[in-house]
Design an enzyme around this catalytic site. Structure first.
Site, mmCIF file in Angstrom:
data_model
loop_
_atom_site.group_PDB
_atom_site.id
_atom_site.type_symbol
_atom_site.label_atom_id
_atom_site.label_comp_id
_atom_site.label_asym_id
_atom_site.label_seq_id
_atom_site.Cartn_x
_atom_site.Cartn_y
_atom_site.Cartn_z
ATOM 1 N N HIS A 1 68.272 58.326 24.631
ATOM 2 C CA HIS A 1 70.149 58.242 24.574
ATOM 3 C C HIS A 1 70.526 59.765 25.682
ATOM 4 O O HIS A 1 69.852 60.811 25.447
ATOM 5 C CB HIS A 1 70.339 58.552 23.150
ATOM 6 C CG HIS A 1 70.377 59.738 22.565
ATOM 7 N ND1 HIS A 1 70.894 60.851 22.155
ATOM 8 C CD2 HIS A 1 69.630 59.875 22.066
ATOM 9 C CE1 HIS A 1 70.364 61.849 21.932
ATOM 10 N NE2 HIS A 1 69.184 61.179 20.707
ATOM 11 N N ASP A 2 71.830 59.358 26.330
ATOM 12 C CA ASP A 2 71.681 60.754 27.243
ATOM 13 C C ASP A 2 71.305 60.930 28.153
ATOM 14 O O ASP A 2 71.106 62.084 28.690
ATOM 15 C CB ASP A 2 72.367 61.512 25.876
ATOM 16 C CG ASP A 2 73.222 61.127 24.883
ATOM 17 O OD1 ASP A 2 74.475 60.138 25.391
ATOM 18 O OD2 ASP A 2 73.012 60.909 24.229
ATOM 19 N N GLY B 1 65.834 62.968 23.514
ATOM 20 C CA GLY B 1 67.584 62.530 24.648
ATOM 21 C C GLY B 1 67.959 63.650 25.223
ATOM 22 O O GLY B 1 67.498 64.496 24.975
#
Length: 332
Positions: A178-179, A196
């Protein structure tokens, strides 16, 4: 996947089984199919899905009500598109590929992308702080080759987005969490794992089984050796290897292959030695060595050297992790 479909049976109760034939475009609310789309009779395509021209959907595929497929997309048997997903022109989903999720937010895929066998792209992140009611996002650019069993997750919060740029080769069993922010023309070898919030610039090359700690930055044209565990930033143009990864000199092979001139490489090597391999005992601190290069008349006017110095400086900003250790040298 059969279990997943059965859990969604109520969502698919109104879907139509489409016989394989050529379709003419009908401009009404019932049909979003353009001409010359071929859909296998065992595929489940929601009537609200929007399909471009020349789309081919194989056996046992499913497409959600909010999905949009560009012209010339191909779905091989057993591939699936869920949630609010936008697929650009000429994308290819190999057997077992899954794109998108039913969580709030969206997955946007550009044109000419290949999603490999059993790859999972645009699903919910693996962050315990994520709240299922929050929107989450993934944006993928154009001309990416995402190979088998790779996983790319949406963002963990509505204020951020997982981003993959253009022209990347992401080999089998890689993970982009994520991200993350991935630039252009990178090569991630098999089993490269990005935690992440990792940021990767352009033309970065990782060897197999490389692990990147969360919030790390990988500078352009850097190389990460096989099995490296990278827990701090890798500045532009540099090479790291080991557990924990240490700087091993400049990525000379990569720089040469990418068209850097002999003069540029020579200047980079001089700057690198002055910062990391200095033999002058009167210049003790790391900061002093960087300052010396910044004041060097023959080096500071070279754009590549300035970019390397800026990359090093940025890594010591308040919210960054510093650069990898620099205790081992290869004489480059």
């Amino acid at each position: 996947m059969l279990i997943k479909l059965s859990m969604r049976s109520s969502c698919y109760s109104s879907l139509r089984i489409i016989q394989p034939r050529f379709f003419s475009y009908v401009a009404d609310e019932e049909k979003g199919y353009a001409s010359k789309s071929i859909i296998h009779p065992s595929a489940i395509v929601h009537p609200n899905a929007v399909l471009g021209e020349g789309v081919s959907i194989g056996p046992f595929c499913s497409i959600s009500s909010s999905a949009k497929l560009g012209n010339g997309c191909q779905l091989y048997p057993g591939s699936h598109i869920f949630g609010n997903t936008d697929l650009g022109d000429n994308c290819m989903l190999m057997t077992g590929a899954v794109v998108g999720d039913d969580y709030p937010g969206c997955t946007v895929i550009g044109s000419n992308n290949i999603i490999g066998y059993h790859a999972v792209v645009g699903v919910k992140c693996q962050d315990l702080k994520y709240k299922p009611e929050d929107e989450c996002f993934l944006e993928v650019g154009h001309n990416n080759d995402i190979r088998e069993h790779t996983s790319i997750h949406r963002s963990s919060k509505s204020t951020d987005t997982t981003v993959v740029g253009n022209g990347n080769l992401i080999m089998g069993a890689c993970h982009i969490a994520h991200d993350c922010k991935i630039g252009n023309n990178n090569i991630f070898a098999n089993n490269t794992l990005l935690a992440g919030h990792v940021e990767v610039e352009d033309y970065v090359h990782t060897a197999g089984a490389t692990v990147i700690h969360q919030f790390c930055h990988l500078g352009s044209f850097s190389f990460l050796g096989g099995g490296s565990v990278v827990s701090q930033d890798v500045p532009k143009y540099m090479m790291v290897a080991g557990d924990r990864a240490e700087l091993r000199g400049l990525n000379l092979v990569g720089l040469t292959r990418r068209g850097f001139s002999i003069e540029e490489i020579r200047n980079l090597k001089t700057a690198y030695r002055k910062i990391f391999m200095c033999t002058d005992t009167t210049i003790g601190s790391f900061e002093e060595r960087i300052a010396q290069v910044e004041q060097h008349e023959g080096l500071i006017h070279v754009p590549a050297v300035r970019a390397m110095l800026q990359s090093i400086r940025d890594s010591f900003a308040e919210d960054r992790r510093g650069i990898c250790k620099y205790g081992c040298w290869n004489g480059s």
